[in-house]
Design a protein around this motif. Sequence first.
Motif, PDB file in Angstrom:
ATOM      1  N   GLY A 196      49.465  -4.429 -71.990  1.00 49.93           N
ATOM      2  CA  GLY A 196      50.841  -3.952 -72.118  1.00 49.93           C
ATOM      3  C   GLY A 196      51.767  -5.002 -72.690  1.00 49.93           C
ATOM      4  O   GLY A 196      52.691  -4.692 -73.443  1.00 49.93           O
ATOM      5  N   ALA A 246      53.947  -4.389 -75.995  1.00 50.47           N
ATOM      6  CA  ALA A 246      55.401  -4.614 -75.995  1.00 50.47           C
ATOM      7  C   ALA A 246      55.804  -5.570 -77.114  1.00 50.47           C
ATOM      8  O   ALA A 246      56.828  -5.372 -77.783  1.00 50.47           O
ATOM      9  CB  ALA A 246      55.835  -5.163 -74.638  1.00 50.47           C
ATOM     10  N   LEU A 303      54.858  -2.196 -69.666  1.00 51.95           N
ATOM     11  CA  LEU A 303      55.785  -1.496 -70.564  1.00 51.95           C
ATOM     12  C   LEU A 303      57.002  -0.948 -69.821  1.00 51.95           C
ATOM     13  O   LEU A 303      57.820  -0.246 -70.408  1.00 51.95           O
ATOM     14  CB  LEU A 303      55.050  -0.350 -71.275  1.00 51.95           C
ATOM     15  CG  LEU A 303      54.017  -0.789 -72.319  1.00 51.95           C
ATOM     16  CD1 LEU A 303      53.249   0.414 -72.860  1.00 51.95           C
ATOM     17  CD2 LEU A 303      54.694  -1.532 -73.468  1.00 51.95           C
ATOM     18  N   LEU A 352      61.035   2.280 -68.968  1.00 51.76           N
ATOM     19  CA  LEU A 352      60.038   2.132 -70.025  1.00 51.76           C
ATOM     20  C   LEU A 352      60.659   1.497 -71.269  1.00 51.76           C
ATOM     21  O   LEU A 352      61.816   1.759 -71.600  1.00 51.76           O
ATOM     22  CB  LEU A 352      59.439   3.488 -70.399  1.00 51.76           C
ATOM     23  CG  LEU A 352      58.261   3.997 -69.559  1.00 51.76           C
ATOM     24  CD1 LEU A 352      57.908   5.418 -69.981  1.00 51.76           C
ATOM     25  CD2 LEU A 352      57.039   3.087 -69.718  1.00 51.76           C
ATOM     26  N   HIS A 353      59.892   0.693 -71.942  1.00 51.35           N
ATOM     27  CA  HIS A 353      60.338   0.056 -73.192  1.00 51.35           C
ATOM     28  C   HIS A 353      60.984   1.121 -74.081  1.00 51.35           C
ATOM     29  O   HIS A 353      60.403   2.177 -74.332  1.00 51.35           O
ATOM     30  CB  HIS A 353      59.128  -0.558 -73.903  1.00 51.35           C
ATOM     31  CG  HIS A 353      59.477  -1.481 -75.019  1.00 51.35           C
ATOM     32  ND1 HIS A 353      60.132  -1.070 -76.163  1.00 51.35           N
ATOM     33  CD2 HIS A 353      59.272  -2.821 -75.169  1.00 51.35           C
ATOM     34  CE1 HIS A 353      60.301  -2.098 -76.977  1.00 51.35           C
ATOM     35  NE2 HIS A 353      59.779  -3.175 -76.399  1.00 51.35           N
ATOM     36  N   VAL A 368      59.056   3.032 -76.808  1.00 52.23           N
ATOM     37  CA  VAL A 368      57.930   3.903 -76.466  1.00 52.23           C
ATOM     38  C   VAL A 368      58.209   5.339 -76.893  1.00 52.23           C
ATOM     39  O   VAL A 368      57.338   6.036 -77.432  1.00 52.23           O
ATOM     40  CB  VAL A 368      57.627   3.833 -74.953  1.00 52.23           C
ATOM     41  CG1 VAL A 368      56.728   4.995 -74.524  1.00 52.23           C
ATOM     42  CG2 VAL A 368      56.959   2.504 -74.612  1.00 52.23           C
ATOM     43  N   LEU A 395      52.356   7.745 -72.279  1.00 52.47           N
ATOM     44  CA  LEU A 395      52.732   7.355 -73.645  1.00 52.47           C
ATOM     45  C   LEU A 395      52.578   8.494 -74.646  1.00 52.47           C
ATOM     46  O   LEU A 395      52.937   8.340 -75.814  1.00 52.47           O
ATOM     47  CB  LEU A 395      51.890   6.158 -74.103  1.00 52.47           C
ATOM     48  CG  LEU A 395      51.916   4.931 -73.193  1.00 52.47           C
ATOM     49  CD1 LEU A 395      51.053   3.821 -73.770  1.00 52.47           C
ATOM     50  CD2 LEU A 395      53.350   4.441 -72.978  1.00 52.47           C
TER      51      LEU A 395
END
Length: 374
Positions: free
Chosen positions: A115, A119, A149, A183-184, A187, A261
Amino acid sequence: MSGPRVVLAPDKFKGSLTAPEVAAALGVGIRRRAPGADVRAVPVADGGDGMVEAFAAAGWQRVEIDAPGPTGEPSRAVYAMRDETAVVELAAAVGLVKLPGGRLAPLRADTFGLGVVVAHALDAGAREIVLGLGGSASTDGGSGLLRALGLRLLDENNDELDGTAMDVVTLLSRVAAVDRAGLHPAVARARFTLACDVDNPLLGPAGAVAVYSPQKGADRHMMVKLEAALTHWAAILGTGYAEIGGAGAAGGTGFGALAVLGAEVRSGIDVLLELLEFTALVKGATLVVTGEGSLDHQSMHGKAPVGVAAAANAARVPVVAAVGRTMLSPGEIRAAGFAACYPLSELEPDAARSMLTAGKLLERIGERIAREHL
């Protein structure tokens, strides 16, 4: 008049030579016999270890970063990037090959470091992430990847669980809910493709634990605990995702990527050949040479050489295989799309000596291929 054009597209000979080394040795032999040949090396992989190096050999940017290994120790990981596409190889970040001293850790190893790499690629502008799944050291259902993430795993009191303070079984068994708010941000805008050559579901007799955890060091007692933990984890994220072919890849990493994801599962070699624009590379070629350490019945299920053969045949270019050994009959070899197969075992029957001298043997095979096909 220009000489014959040969495309060398082998996979690695596991435990012996990398794919670029295999291609280099074959190229030496071919040029020795056919000095005028135009030889192009395009090493390949099927989603497991060696995928990043295949893209680096094709001119993609090789990015090396610090990322935790499978048991949290400081390590280095690598991925390949071109434009907005990043190829991330699980094995190169948290694979069995990254375990300190090769010591197996079936309950402690996780995918957090993977992860971290994903990232980094997202921060670098990647909007298409290809995850090569294979060679994993863990059975964490992709929980480490997702935590890195920004996914928060919450217990029954709505407190975040510290994934570094407990083993995988304890962590997954205590999850009561997940929080996706952190979450990033990239994503949601990125497309995730899982490049793998297995179609196992997450759970059951064909699942991640039953099929793959023993090679990661799990005994029967551990396997029971891991299966129960993944069953609970599946109930949290969605049991429907657990049944998708490929959900069980890399200790259930496929499941986590599918459920959170929005990933898509595809054949690793198909993804690689598409991104390398292989069809255009082989158009008009005289011959394609592929291969791997062992060409056997497992090769028929998504392994690199058979994928290369299919692409070469579609382009109406003959293809031959140079392999360490083959377990297939001549009829099966032809049915798989190969005009011929050249096993090193014919030159050196002793397997250990063959692996030690594979480079020189492949040079001799290259000469024979040039003599018989160019």
